[in-house]
Design a protein around this motif. Structure first.
Motif, PDB file in Angstrom:
ATOM      1  N   PHE A  66       0.838  -1.192   0.000  1.00 15.11           N
ATOM      2  CA  PHE A  66       0.000   0.000   0.000  1.00 15.11           C
ATOM      3  C   PHE A  66       0.877   1.247   0.000  1.00 15.11           C
ATOM      4  CE2 PHE A  66       0.288  -1.826   4.250  1.00 15.11           C
ATOM      5  CZ  PHE A  66       0.955  -0.824   4.940  1.00 15.11           C
ATOM      6  N   TYR A  67       0.241   2.391  -0.184  1.00 12.96           N
ATOM      7  CA  TYR A  67       0.975   3.655  -0.198  1.00 12.96           C
ATOM      8  C   TYR A  67       1.585   3.918   1.171  1.00 12.96           C
ATOM      9  CZ  TYR A  67      -1.574   4.719  -4.500  1.00 12.96           C
ATOM     10  OH  TYR A  67      -2.100   4.674  -5.756  1.00 12.96           O
ATOM     11  N   LEU A  68       2.822   4.388   1.192  1.00 14.52           N
ATOM     12  CA  LEU A  68       3.495   4.668   2.466  1.00 14.52           C
ATOM     13  C   LEU A  68       2.821   5.799   3.237  1.00 14.52           C
ATOM     14  CD1 LEU A  68       7.299   4.291   1.762  1.00 14.52           C
ATOM     15  CD2 LEU A  68       5.740   2.742   2.918  1.00 14.52           C
ATOM     16  N   ASP A  69       2.159   6.704   2.526  1.00 14.62           N
ATOM     17  CA  ASP A  69       1.437   7.781   3.216  1.00 14.62           C
ATOM     18  C   ASP A  69       0.314   7.230   4.086  1.00 14.62           C
ATOM     19  OD1 ASP A  69       3.055   9.568   1.950  1.00 14.62           O
ATOM     20  OD2 ASP A  69       1.597  10.094   0.400  1.00 14.62           O
ATOM     21  N   ASN A  70      -0.188   6.059   3.740  1.00 16.78           N
ATOM     22  CA  ASN A  70      -1.289   5.457   4.488  1.00 16.78           C
ATOM     23  C   ASN A  70      -0.822   4.570   5.635  1.00 16.78           C
ATOM     24  OD1 ASN A  70      -3.134   6.669   2.782  1.00 16.78           O
ATOM     25  ND2 ASN A  70      -3.204   4.931   1.394  1.00 16.78           N
ATOM     26  N   LEU A  71       0.477   4.444   5.855  1.00 22.27           N
ATOM     27  CA  LEU A  71       0.995   3.549   6.894  1.00 22.27           C
ATOM     28  C   LEU A  71       0.423   3.834   8.285  1.00 22.27           C
ATOM     29  CD1 LEU A  71       2.915   1.205   7.591  1.00 22.27           C
ATOM     30  CD2 LEU A  71       4.703   2.916   7.945  1.00 22.27           C
ATOM     31  N   PRO A  72       0.364   5.086   8.748  1.00 20.05           N
ATOM     32  CA  PRO A  72      -0.225   5.316  10.083  1.00 20.05           C
ATOM     33  C   PRO A  72      -1.685   4.878  10.181  1.00 20.05           C
ATOM     34  CG  PRO A  72       0.966   7.262   9.353  1.00 20.05           C
ATOM     35  CD  PRO A  72       0.925   6.324   8.201  1.00 20.05           C
ATOM     36  N   LEU A  73      -2.446   5.078   9.120  1.00 22.96           N
ATOM     37  CA  LEU A  73      -3.855   4.685   9.148  1.00 22.96           C
ATOM     38  C   LEU A  73      -4.023   3.171   9.079  1.00 22.96           C
ATOM     39  CD1 LEU A  73      -5.248   7.499   6.882  1.00 22.96           C
ATOM     40  CD2 LEU A  73      -5.476   7.288   9.349  1.00 22.96           C
ATOM     41  N   VAL A  74      -3.150   2.494   8.351  1.00 22.72           N
ATOM     42  CA  VAL A  74      -3.205   1.033   8.310  1.00 22.72           C
ATOM     43  C   VAL A  74      -2.855   0.462   9.684  1.00 22.72           C
ATOM     44  CG1 VAL A  74      -2.143  -1.024   7.310  1.00 22.72           C
ATOM     45  CG2 VAL A  74      -2.798   0.859   5.836  1.00 22.72           C
ATOM     46  N   ILE A  75      -1.859   1.055  10.346  1.00 22.23           N
ATOM     47  CA  ILE A  75      -1.509   0.597  11.699  1.00 22.23           C
ATOM     48  C   ILE A  75      -2.666   0.863  12.660  1.00 22.23           C
ATOM     49  CG2 ILE A  75       0.014   1.067  13.657  1.00 22.23           C
ATOM     50  CD1 ILE A  75       2.302   1.265  11.628  1.00 22.23           C
ATOM     51  N   MET A  76      -3.336   2.006  12.509  1.00 23.09           N
ATOM     52  CA  MET A  76      -4.521   2.266  13.346  1.00 23.09           C
ATOM     53  C   MET A  76      -5.621   1.255  13.063  1.00 23.09           C
ATOM     54  SD  MET A  76      -4.851   6.390  13.592  1.00 23.09           S
ATOM     55  CE  MET A  76      -6.428   6.272  14.390  1.00 23.09           C
ATOM     56  N   ALA A  77      -5.767   0.856  11.805  1.00 22.42           N
ATOM     57  CA  ALA A  77      -6.780  -0.146  11.466  1.00 22.42           C
ATOM     58  C   ALA A  77      -6.428  -1.495  12.077  1.00 22.42           C
ATOM     59  CB  ALA A  77      -6.915  -0.265   9.948  1.00 22.42           C
ATOM     60  N   ILE A  78      -5.137  -1.825  12.127  1.00 19.65           N
ATOM     61  CA  ILE A  78      -4.718  -3.083  12.743  1.00 19.65           C
ATOM     62  C   ILE A  78      -5.015  -3.071  14.243  1.00 19.65           C
ATOM     63  CG2 ILE A  78      -2.683  -4.479  13.326  1.00 19.65           C
ATOM     64  CD1 ILE A  78      -1.547  -3.638  10.561  1.00 19.65           C
ATOM     65  N   LEU A  79      -4.828  -1.930  14.867  1.00 21.28           N
ATOM     66  CA  LEU A  79      -5.021  -1.803  16.322  1.00 21.28           C
ATOM     67  C   LEU A  79      -6.382  -1.207  16.679  1.00 21.28           C
ATOM     68  CD1 LEU A  79      -1.487  -0.410  17.201  1.00 21.28           C
ATOM     69  CD2 LEU A  79      -2.296  -2.758  17.430  1.00 21.28           C
ATOM     70  N   VAL A  80      -7.353  -1.284  15.771  1.00 18.76           N
ATOM     71  CA  VAL A  80      -8.625  -0.604  15.969  1.00 18.76           C
ATOM     72  C   VAL A  80      -9.380  -1.116  17.199  1.00 18.76           C
ATOM     73  CG1 VAL A  80     -10.058  -2.060  14.467  1.00 18.76           C
ATOM     74  CG2 VAL A  80     -10.627   0.351  14.780  1.00 18.76           C
ATOM     75  N   VAL A  81      -9.390  -2.401  17.454  1.00 16.30           N
ATOM     76  CA  VAL A  81     -10.168  -2.926  18.577  1.00 16.30           C
ATOM     77  C   VAL A  81      -9.616  -2.442  19.916  1.00 16.30           C
ATOM     78  CG1 VAL A  81     -10.886  -5.025  19.784  1.00 16.30           C
ATOM     79  CG2 VAL A  81     -11.115  -4.884  17.315  1.00 16.30           C
ATOM     80  N   PRO A  82      -8.320  -2.620  20.219  1.00 14.99           N
ATOM     81  CA  PRO A  82      -7.854  -2.118  21.517  1.00 14.99           C
ATOM     82  C   PRO A  82      -7.907  -0.595  21.639  1.00 14.99           C
ATOM     83  CG  PRO A  82      -6.027  -3.074  20.287  1.00 14.99           C
ATOM     84  CD  PRO A  82      -7.275  -3.367  19.528  1.00 14.99           C
ATOM     85  N   LEU A  83      -7.602   0.131  20.562  1.00 10.41           N
ATOM     86  CA  LEU A  83      -7.653   1.593  20.633  1.00 10.41           C
ATOM     87  C   LEU A  83      -9.080   2.084  20.853  1.00 10.41           C
ATOM     88  CD1 LEU A  83      -5.200   2.623  17.760  1.00 10.41           C
ATOM     89  CD2 LEU A  83      -4.800   2.758  20.219  1.00 10.41           C
ATOM     90  N   PHE A  84     -10.012   1.547  20.082  1.00 12.68           N
ATOM     91  CA  PHE A  84     -11.408   1.965  20.207  1.00 12.68           C
ATOM     92  C   PHE A  84     -11.989   1.560  21.551  1.00 12.68           C
ATOM     93  CE2 PHE A  84     -15.930   0.954  19.650  1.00 12.68           C
ATOM     94  CZ  PHE A  84     -16.406   2.221  19.364  1.00 12.68           C
ATOM     95  N   ASP A  85     -11.725   0.337  21.986  1.00 13.99           N
ATOM     96  CA  ASP A  85     -12.287  -0.152  23.241  1.00 13.99           C
ATOM     97  C   ASP A  85     -11.741   0.642  24.427  1.00 13.99           C
ATOM     98  OD1 ASP A  85     -13.964  -1.874  24.715  1.00 13.99           O
ATOM     99  OD2 ASP A  85     -12.266  -3.163  25.200  1.00 13.99           O
ATOM    100  N   THR A  86     -10.450   0.916  24.439  1.00 16.50           N
ATOM    101  CA  THR A  86      -9.865   1.682  25.537  1.00 16.50           C
ATOM    102  C   THR A  86     -10.418   3.103  25.568  1.00 16.50           C
ATOM    103  OG1 THR A  86      -7.841   0.393  25.373  1.00 16.50           O
ATOM    104  CG2 THR A  86      -7.689   2.484  26.536  1.00 16.50           C
ATOM    105  N   THR A  87     -10.493   3.746  24.423  1.00 18.01           N
ATOM    106  CA  THR A  87     -11.030   5.100  24.363  1.00 18.01           C
ATOM    107  C   THR A  87     -12.480   5.135  24.803  1.00 18.01           C
ATOM    108  OG1 THR A  87      -9.548   5.537  22.507  1.00 18.01           O
ATOM    109  CG2 THR A  87     -11.349   7.084  22.843  1.00 18.01           C
ATOM    110  N   ARG A  88     -13.257   4.179  24.343  1.00 20.59           N
ATOM    111  CA  ARG A  88     -14.673   4.106  24.684  1.00 20.59           C
ATOM    112  C   ARG A  88     -14.884   3.895  26.175  1.00 20.59           C
ATOM    113  NH1 ARG A  88     -17.104  -0.046  25.577  1.00 20.59           N
ATOM    114  NH2 ARG A  88     -19.313  -0.129  25.770  1.00 20.59           N
ATOM    115  N   VAL A  89     -14.133   2.964  26.763  1.00 20.60           N
ATOM    116  CA  VAL A  89     -14.286   2.664  28.194  1.00 20.60           C
ATOM    117  C   VAL A  89     -13.847   3.854  29.046  1.00 20.60           C
ATOM    118  CG1 VAL A  89     -13.421   1.198  30.045  1.00 20.60           C
ATOM    119  CG2 VAL A  89     -14.195   0.170  27.934  1.00 20.60           C
ATOM    120  N   PHE A  90     -12.733   4.487  28.673  1.00 23.44           N
ATOM    121  CA  PHE A  90     -12.286   5.669  29.418  1.00 23.44           C
ATOM    122  C   PHE A  90     -13.345   6.772  29.353  1.00 23.44           C
ATOM    123  CE2 PHE A  90      -7.410   5.534  29.997  1.00 23.44           C
ATOM    124  CZ  PHE A  90      -7.507   4.261  30.534  1.00 23.44           C
TER     125      PHE A  90
END
Length: 192
Positions: A66-90
């Protein structure tokens, strides 16, 4: 990335140890509890791997599909469950005027198990399938879409999931209020 054998070894060791936990935790009679130390160590390993990916030479990252410009968003997509769940619970804890680090049963897997009556295996499978779908979807999109459009899609996706969970309203304080209200109504109906 294969020129980074130390981090590759750490990632493979982590995956192997997590597979052992998965084997026991999907069993009906054998359970192992990881605890805070194990989960914090896994979080540290994941964050160190993410930092190392960002620090990798651009030549090594050119082979990604994929495009290197999209690397941060792809990493966020990989970590979407823990990031979203932690933010939501907090957010739920802070809105309920509780300390954000206190334990409760507001996590997504608790909602699936306690209120939607899924088994532990089913809840794990649902969360895993959702995460894999999100990863495949974002990697596929990141090959042809620029990062601003991908960011908009990520934000809209997270807002839709947030809205769905908000409409279900499974926070513990709301459920306790509903339970108290139901008990009062039941008590009044018994009196008459």
């Amino acid at each position: 990335l294969l020129k980074l054998p130390f981090f590759l070894g750490i990632c493979l060791i982590t995956i192997g140890s997590l597979m052992a936990f998965l084997r026991f935790n999907l069993s009906t009679n054998k359970k192992i509890f990881m605890g805070d130390t194990g989960s914090l160590l896994i979080g540290f390993i994941i964050s160190a791997a993410v930092v190392r990916i960002f620090a990798a030479p651009e030549l090594a990252l050119k082979k990604l599909p994929f495009y290197l410009d999209n690397l941060p968003l792809v990493i966020m997509a990989i970590l979407v469950v823990p990031l979203f769940d932690t933010t939501r619970v907090f957010a739920i804890r802070i809105m309920n005027r509780q300390k954000p680090f206190l334990p409760d049963r507001n996590h997504i897997h608790h909602i699936l198990i306690d209120y939607m009556k899924f088994s532990h295996k089913q809840a794990s499978l649902i969360i895993g399938i959702f995460n894999m779908f999100f990863i495949v979807f974002f990697v596929a999109l990141s090959t042809s879409v620029n990062n601003y459009m991908l960011l908009i899609i990520l934000v809209i996706s997270l807002l839709l999931v947030s809205l769905l969970l908000y409409r279900m309203n499974f926070s513990i304080s709301t459920l306790r209020r509903r339970l108290r209200w139901k008990r009062r109504v039941d008590h009044l109906t018994r009196m008459f």
